[in-house]
Scaffold this motif. Structure first.
Motif, PDB file in Angstrom:
ATOM      1  N   LEU A 226       0.830  -1.208   0.000  1.00 41.55           N
ATOM      2  CA  LEU A 226       0.000   0.000   0.000  1.00 41.55           C
ATOM      3  C   LEU A 226       0.864   1.257   0.000  1.00 41.55           C
ATOM      4  CD1 LEU A 226      -2.493  -1.081   2.803  1.00 41.55           C
ATOM      5  CD2 LEU A 226      -2.950  -1.017   0.336  1.00 41.55           C
ATOM      6  N   PRO A 227       0.304   2.367  -0.498  1.00 38.59           N
ATOM      7  CA  PRO A 227       1.007   3.644  -0.330  1.00 38.59           C
ATOM      8  C   PRO A 227       1.204   3.926   1.163  1.00 38.59           C
ATOM      9  CG  PRO A 227      -0.812   3.868  -1.882  1.00 38.59           C
ATOM     10  CD  PRO A 227      -0.920   2.502  -1.270  1.00 38.59           C
ATOM     11  N   GLU A 228       2.260   4.630   1.473  1.00 37.16           N
ATOM     12  CA  GLU A 228       2.648   4.844   2.873  1.00 37.16           C
ATOM     13  C   GLU A 228       1.533   5.475   3.711  1.00 37.16           C
ATOM     14  OE1 GLU A 228       5.927   7.388   5.373  1.00 37.16           O
ATOM     15  OE2 GLU A 228       6.442   6.744   3.351  1.00 37.16           O
ATOM     16  N   ALA A 229       0.833   6.454   3.153  1.00 35.68           N
ATOM     17  CA  ALA A 229      -0.225   7.135   3.913  1.00 35.68           C
ATOM     18  C   ALA A 229      -1.348   6.171   4.280  1.00 35.68           C
ATOM     19  CB  ALA A 229      -0.782   8.302   3.106  1.00 35.68           C
ATOM     20  N   ILE A 230      -1.737   5.302   3.355  1.00 32.46           N
ATOM     21  CA  ILE A 230      -2.809   4.343   3.637  1.00 32.46           C
ATOM     22  C   ILE A 230      -2.312   3.296   4.635  1.00 32.46           C
ATOM     23  CG2 ILE A 230      -4.326   2.587   2.646  1.00 32.46           C
ATOM     24  CD1 ILE A 230      -4.300   4.203   0.050  1.00 32.46           C
ATOM     25  N   ALA A 231      -1.090   2.853   4.462  1.00 34.99           N
ATOM     26  CA  ALA A 231      -0.527   1.839   5.362  1.00 34.99           C
ATOM     27  C   ALA A 231      -0.485   2.329   6.803  1.00 34.99           C
ATOM     28  CB  ALA A 231       0.871   1.443   4.897  1.00 34.99           C
ATOM     29  N   ARG A 232      -0.275   3.637   6.991  1.00 36.37           N
ATOM     30  CA  ARG A 232      -0.253   4.193   8.352  1.00 36.37           C
ATOM     31  C   ARG A 232      -1.636   4.208   8.983  1.00 36.37           C
ATOM     32  NH1 ARG A 232       2.933   8.395   6.478  1.00 36.37           N
ATOM     33  NH2 ARG A 232       1.053   9.637   6.282  1.00 36.37           N
ATOM     34  N   GLU A 233      -2.674   4.334   8.174  1.00 37.53           N
ATOM     35  CA  GLU A 233      -4.026   4.527   8.681  1.00 37.53           C
ATOM     36  C   GLU A 233      -4.895   3.271   8.677  1.00 37.53           C
ATOM     37  OE1 GLU A 233      -4.914   7.340  10.088  1.00 37.53           O
ATOM     38  OE2 GLU A 233      -3.014   8.301   9.585  1.00 37.53           O
ATOM     39  N   CYS A 234      -4.381   2.162   8.140  1.00 33.20           N
ATOM     40  CA  CYS A 234      -5.153   0.925   8.041  1.00 33.20           C
ATOM     41  C   CYS A 234      -4.300  -0.240   8.523  1.00 33.20           C
ATOM     42  CB  CYS A 234      -5.570   0.675   6.592  1.00 33.20           C
ATOM     43  SG  CYS A 234      -6.523   2.016   5.875  1.00 33.20           S
ATOM     44  N   ARG A 235      -4.972  -1.283   9.005  1.00 32.04           N
ATOM     45  CA  ARG A 235      -4.225  -2.475   9.423  1.00 32.04           C
ATOM     46  C   ARG A 235      -5.120  -3.706   9.294  1.00 32.04           C
ATOM     47  NH1 ARG A 235      -5.928  -0.039  14.050  1.00 32.04           N
ATOM     48  NH2 ARG A 235      -6.852  -1.353  15.615  1.00 32.04           N
ATOM     49  N   LEU A 236      -4.475  -4.842   9.133  1.00 35.73           N
ATOM     50  CA  LEU A 236      -5.192  -6.113   9.055  1.00 35.73           C
ATOM     51  C   LEU A 236      -5.753  -6.443  10.431  1.00 35.73           C
ATOM     52  CD1 LEU A 236      -5.905  -8.678   7.417  1.00 35.73           C
ATOM     53  CD2 LEU A 236      -3.747  -9.633   8.216  1.00 35.73           C
ATOM     54  N   ALA A 237      -7.030  -6.811  10.467  1.00 35.77           N
ATOM     55  CA  ALA A 237      -7.660  -7.150  11.743  1.00 35.77           C
ATOM     56  C   ALA A 237      -7.794  -8.654  11.912  1.00 35.77           C
ATOM     57  CB  ALA A 237      -9.029  -6.500  11.854  1.00 35.77           C
ATOM     58  N   ASP A 238      -8.233  -9.353  10.844  1.00 33.95           N
ATOM     59  CA  ASP A 238      -8.495 -10.782  10.994  1.00 33.95           C
ATOM     60  C   ASP A 238      -8.676 -11.424   9.629  1.00 33.95           C
ATOM     61  OD1 ASP A 238      -8.902 -13.177  12.298  1.00 33.95           O
ATOM     62  OD2 ASP A 238     -10.922 -12.706  12.981  1.00 33.95           O
ATOM     63  N   ILE A 239      -8.593 -12.720   9.630  1.00 32.29           N
ATOM     64  CA  ILE A 239      -8.981 -13.549   8.491  1.00 32.29           C
ATOM     65  C   ILE A 239      -9.887 -14.604   9.072  1.00 32.29           C
ATOM     66  CG2 ILE A 239      -8.236 -15.187   6.749  1.00 32.29           C
ATOM     67  CD1 ILE A 239      -5.627 -13.666   6.614  1.00 32.29           C
ATOM     68  N   ARG A 240     -11.129 -14.607   8.609  1.00 30.11           N
ATOM     69  CA  ARG A 240     -12.097 -15.544   9.159  1.00 30.11           C
ATOM     70  C   ARG A 240     -13.081 -15.945   8.079  1.00 30.11           C
ATOM     71  NH1 ARG A 240     -13.760 -15.532  15.105  1.00 30.11           N
ATOM     72  NH2 ARG A 240     -11.563 -15.121  14.982  1.00 30.11           N
ATOM     73  N   ASN A 241     -13.323 -17.234   7.969  1.00 33.60           N
ATOM     74  CA  ASN A 241     -14.293 -17.767   7.013  1.00 33.60           C
ATOM     75  C   ASN A 241     -14.049 -17.247   5.597  1.00 33.60           C
ATOM     76  OD1 ASN A 241     -15.568 -19.074   9.167  1.00 33.60           O
ATOM     77  ND2 ASN A 241     -16.850 -17.295   9.569  1.00 33.60           N
ATOM     78  N   GLY A 242     -12.784 -17.212   5.193  1.00 34.52           N
ATOM     79  CA  GLY A 242     -12.449 -16.798   3.839  1.00 34.52           C
ATOM     80  C   GLY A 242     -12.555 -15.314   3.582  1.00 34.52           C
ATOM     81  N   ARG A 243     -12.611 -14.514   4.638  1.00 27.21           N
ATOM     82  CA  ARG A 243     -12.741 -13.067   4.478  1.00 27.21           C
ATOM     83  C   ARG A 243     -11.557 -12.358   5.116  1.00 27.21           C
ATOM     84  NH1 ARG A 243     -17.560  -9.523   7.043  1.00 27.21           N
ATOM     85  NH2 ARG A 243     -16.523 -10.268   8.902  1.00 27.21           N
TER      86      ARG A 243
END
Length: 161
Positions: A55-72
């Motif tokens: 991701l672009p640096e600005a988006i990477a700072r403001e978003c993060r992976l929360a979970d992987i569940r049931n194929g999502r």
């Protein structure tokens, strides 16, 4: 073991240990193996870093992976603006996640959740000098109020001797 294998193993559904006779609340350690939980958290952290590098640096700072569940694949964004910008990278993120999970990721979701502010690092304070401690003790001797006198003496005891 490579990173992909480590992520796949750690992200497998956890086997719950429940007895049929239990009712009410149970300690967490009896429901989920804490080692497995720690492995899953580590795998999510590794995958989060891997995906956010795309991701672009600005988006990477403001978003993060929360979970992987049931194929999502579920991401958290700090605002709806960042969530919208992240959705523009959905195809790239899904492709990378699918390569890590042998194609078992089918959907992509972004939820808006404001991160609590990170508390500032404690500031380092210069210790009191021995001279300051002497002045505090002298001042304490002239104070009639016993509580205030005790506070001065306690403060003086914090000085470097």
């Amino acid at each position: 073991m490579d990173a992909r294998a480590e992520i796949r193993i750690a992200m497998q559904p956890a086997q719950r240990r429940r007895s049929a006779t239990t009712t009410g609340l149970s300690p967490a350690a009896t429901c989920v193996d804490l080692g497995t939980l720690a492995q899953r958290a580590h795998a999510l952290e590794v995958l989060d870093g891997r995906l956010r590098r795309l991701l672009p640096e600005a988006i990477a700072r403001e978003c993060r992976l929360a979970d992987i569940r049931n194929g999502r694949l579920v991401f958290l964004a700090n605002s709806s603006t960042w969530a919208g910008r992240l959705r523009l990278h959905e195809a790239t993120l899904l492709a990378e996640a699918r390569s890590a999970f042998d194609g078992r990721i089918e959907r992509f979701a972004v939820k808006v959740a404001h991160r609590p502010p990170v508390p500032p690092e404690p500031t380092w304070q210069k210790p009191l000098s021995a001279g300051t401690a002497r002045h505090l003790r002298t001042a304490a001797q002239s104070i009639a109020d016993p509580e205030l006198k005790a506070l001065y003496l306690r403060l003086a005891s914090l000085a470097n001797q």
